[in-house]
Write an enzyme that holds these catalytic residues in place. Structure first.
Site, PDB file in Angstrom:
ATOM      1  N   LYS A   1     -16.547 -20.483 -30.544  1.00 29.44           N
ATOM      2  CA  LYS A   1     -17.208 -21.083 -31.817  1.00 29.44           C
ATOM      3  C   LYS A   1     -16.529 -22.493 -32.341  1.00 29.44           C
ATOM      4  O   LYS A   1     -17.225 -23.253 -32.872  1.00 29.44           O
ATOM      5  CB  LYS A   1     -17.463 -19.974 -33.004  1.00 29.44           C
TER       6      LYS A   1
ATOM      7  N   ARG B   1     -17.790  -8.710 -23.169  1.00 29.48           N
ATOM      8  CA  ARG B   1     -18.506  -9.903 -23.623  1.00 29.48           C
ATOM      9  C   ARG B   1     -19.117 -10.836 -22.487  1.00 29.48           C
ATOM     10  O   ARG B   1     -18.910 -10.611 -21.427  1.00 29.48           O
ATOM     11  CB  ARG B   1     -17.710 -11.156 -24.362  1.00 29.48           C
TER      12      ARG B   1
ATOM     13  N   GLU C   1     -19.476 -13.543 -38.494  1.00 31.64           N
ATOM     14  CA  GLU C   1     -18.889 -14.244 -39.445  1.00 31.64           C
ATOM     15  C   GLU C   1     -19.793 -15.602 -39.713  1.00 31.64           C
ATOM     16  O   GLU C   1     -20.192 -16.309 -38.785  1.00 31.64           O
ATOM     17  CB  GLU C   1     -17.481 -14.664 -39.006  1.00 31.64           C
TER      18      GLU C   1
END
Length: 559
Positions: free
Chosen positions: A271, A261, A35
């Site tokens: 983020k 992850r 994104e």
């Protein structure tokens, strides 16, 4: 990226190999779908190396696709930075850069298809009411009072939403699945929201934007992606991913595979929290060398090879292995720079040394290898003169027993040069040491002194030829292993006040004119990189990448 010779686990690679050998897969297509709402971080580097690496190994394609469904948080600057990061890491996407927004017309047509099939409806509930009606993990949800609108009415309302007839938050389009489903993601998820925002790719064409869940799988299908690789937090979304593929006339059915992850100690990869560090000027932008962003690590001096090596070392599993030690990452860069970084001498805390038995104007020039194990690197020309700079930490007026550097009456070897003895210590009016008077044993160039053993070796720079440099000593941004572990505390409370210390040093003349991003080992000090933004011919700025001590290598030996 080397994969076949690695001993690190990679279950996805093993699965694909088995599929190909069994004839169940031919041409594989993966994708990296960020994104564009921030810069990429070290966790994204793992995903980049995995997706591009799989395509590279098995002769397939990897697409770069921006999942750009939220124009309020997206910027062209982020898109440009992400493309730069992927290419800097050494990868190239197949074909043109793709955008989810390329498929907005098709996604809208598929939304209309679901409405026509009675599998989607326009809902007037407010966001708070939708959350209330959805239920909890232990209690089933309730159907919206608008759930049974006719297909005709829903199609009309959806079209009016698209035209911008309604205010933001006034209506949403939801899939009609199962409000009692154990998986809360299947309780009539939102497909479209009203957003009166201009999009960086489509301008003001759209007044509604699709949700990530509705966009992602269908974009994969349009592109013919075979393996949709994502992190474990999307595992609960997989039934919804598959529901859309099963209920829409899509051209392909990708398979979603989840992996654990990356969680790195002393590091944040949220983020949102990284953005707050930038927005509040706690760091100097997304590429501040203390940031775990790819661009920040690049500016600090990390190499593409070291990040790819690190990602290969940690492997790919489904198990949440907890925190990966930062020492493993620093081991990867230190190993790379040990082999590839040219050497130089740089004094970070200059202390003047006058060699009293060296004549004024005397000068010798030593030819010193650029790297002790590399014949392909240029030889350095290191001048020796009467006045030198040494590091203040290499002298003690009252040294402890095992201090083998310079002290009154003691000898030490200047690296690549003579043995010197400290004869006198000069202090200012405040009692601070400002100069050392030393003498040279001229019979010690390239050989040991007669009848005595000199254990210490220190680095130095000619005072006449030295190049002034600004050196930025970067350290961990946070002082605790998990800065955001306590959800009730402020992660900013754990900031390291010593994460950046700036000193004015002096470097040997071979460093003059160093190009941005050129990397060196400053002998006896650590590895440093010429800052890509601040360094210029008349002002050299070096960032400390990592010190010389390799704690991870020691851990491996103990294991």
């Amino acid at each position: 990226m080397t994969t076949e010779t690695s001993s690190a686990p990679n279950f996805i690679r093993n699965q694909i190999r088995e599929e190909i050998e069994a004839g169940r897969s031919q041409q594989i297509v993966t994708r990296f779908p960020p994104e564009p709402n921030g810069f990429l971080h070290i966790g994204h580097a793992k995903s980049i190396c995995l997706n591009f690496g799989l395509a590279e190994q098995f002769g397939g394609d990897c697409h770069l696709r921006f999942d750009d469904t939220n124009p309020a948080k997206e910027e062209q600057a982020y898109i440009d930075a992400i493309k730069d990061d992927v290419q800097w890491l050494g990868f190239q996407w197949a074909g043109d850069v793709r955008y989810a927004s390329d498929y907005f017309d098709q996604l809208y047509a598929w939304a209309q298809h679901l409405v026509s099939e009675g599998k989607a409806y326009v809902d007037d509930l407010s966001p708070d009411e939708i959350r209330e009606y959805r239920g909890t993990l232990t209690a089933a949800g309730r159907p919206s009072p608008y759930r049974d609108r006719s297909a005709e009415e829903n199609l009309d309302l959806l079209e009016r939403m698209r035209r911008g007839d309604f205010a933001e938050g006034e209506k949403v389009l939801r899939a009609k699945i199962d409000m009692a489903a154990p998986n809360i993601n299947l309780r009539d998820p939102i497909l479209y929201r009203i957003r009166h925002a201009e999009h960086h790719q489509t301008g003001d064409k759209w007044k509604i934007y699709p949700s990530y869940d509705f966009t992602h799988g269908q974009s994969d299908a349009i592109e013919g992606v075979t393996h949709s690789v994502c992190t474990l937090e999307f595992e609960d979304h997989r039934p919804l991913y598959e529901w859309f593929l099963d209920n829409l006339p899509v051209p392909a059915k990708p398979r979603q595979i989840e992996f654990a992850r990356l969680n790195l100690d002393y590091t944040l990869t949220s983020k949102r929290k990284l953005k707050s560090l930038v927005d509040n000027a706690i760091v100097d932008g997304w590429d501040d060398p203390r940031m775990p962003t790819i661009s920040g690590m690049r500016r600090r001096g990390y190499t593409p090879a070291s990040l790819r090596k690190f990602c290969e070392m940690i492997g790919v599993t489904r198990a949440d292995g907890g925190l990966v030690e930062l020492a493993m990452l620093t081991h990867a860069i230190r190993s790379d720079l040990e082999d590839n970084a040219p050497r130089a001498m740089c004094v970070l805390k200059p202390l003047k040394v006058v060699l009293t038995n060296v004549a004024e104007g005397h000068e010798e020039v030593y030819d010193v290898p650029g790297h002790p194990a590399r014949d392909d690197m240029p030889v350095r020309r290191v001048p020796f003169t009467r006045e030198l700079w040494i590091d203040r930490d290499d002298f003690m007026e009252e040294p402890p027993k095992k201090f083998f550097r310079l002290a009154p009456g003691k000898e030490v070897r200047l690296r690549n040069s003579y043995v010197i003895r400290c004869d006198d210590v000069i202090k200012d009016a405040a009692g601070e040491i400002v100069e050392l008077r030393c003498s040279v044993d001229f019979d010690t160039l390239g050989k040991n002194p007669e009848g005595r053993k000199v254990k210490g070796v220190i680095h130095w720079v000619s005072a006449h030829h030295g190049v002034p440099v600004e050196v930025r000593l970067y350290d961990n941004l946070f002082m605790v292993e998990q800065p955001d572990k306590d959800k009730d505390a402020d992660f900013l409370d754990h900031l390291n006040p010593e994460s950046l210390v700036t000193v004015q040093g002096v470097a040997e003349p071979s460093l003059a004119g160093s190009e941005a991003e050129s990397r060196f080992q400053f002998e006896r000090v650590g590895y440093f990189c010429a800052d890509r933004h601040l360094s210029r011919p008349d002002k050299l700025v070096f960032n400390r990448t990592v010190g010389l001590k390799d704690s991870w290598a020691k851990i491996q030996k103990k294991g």
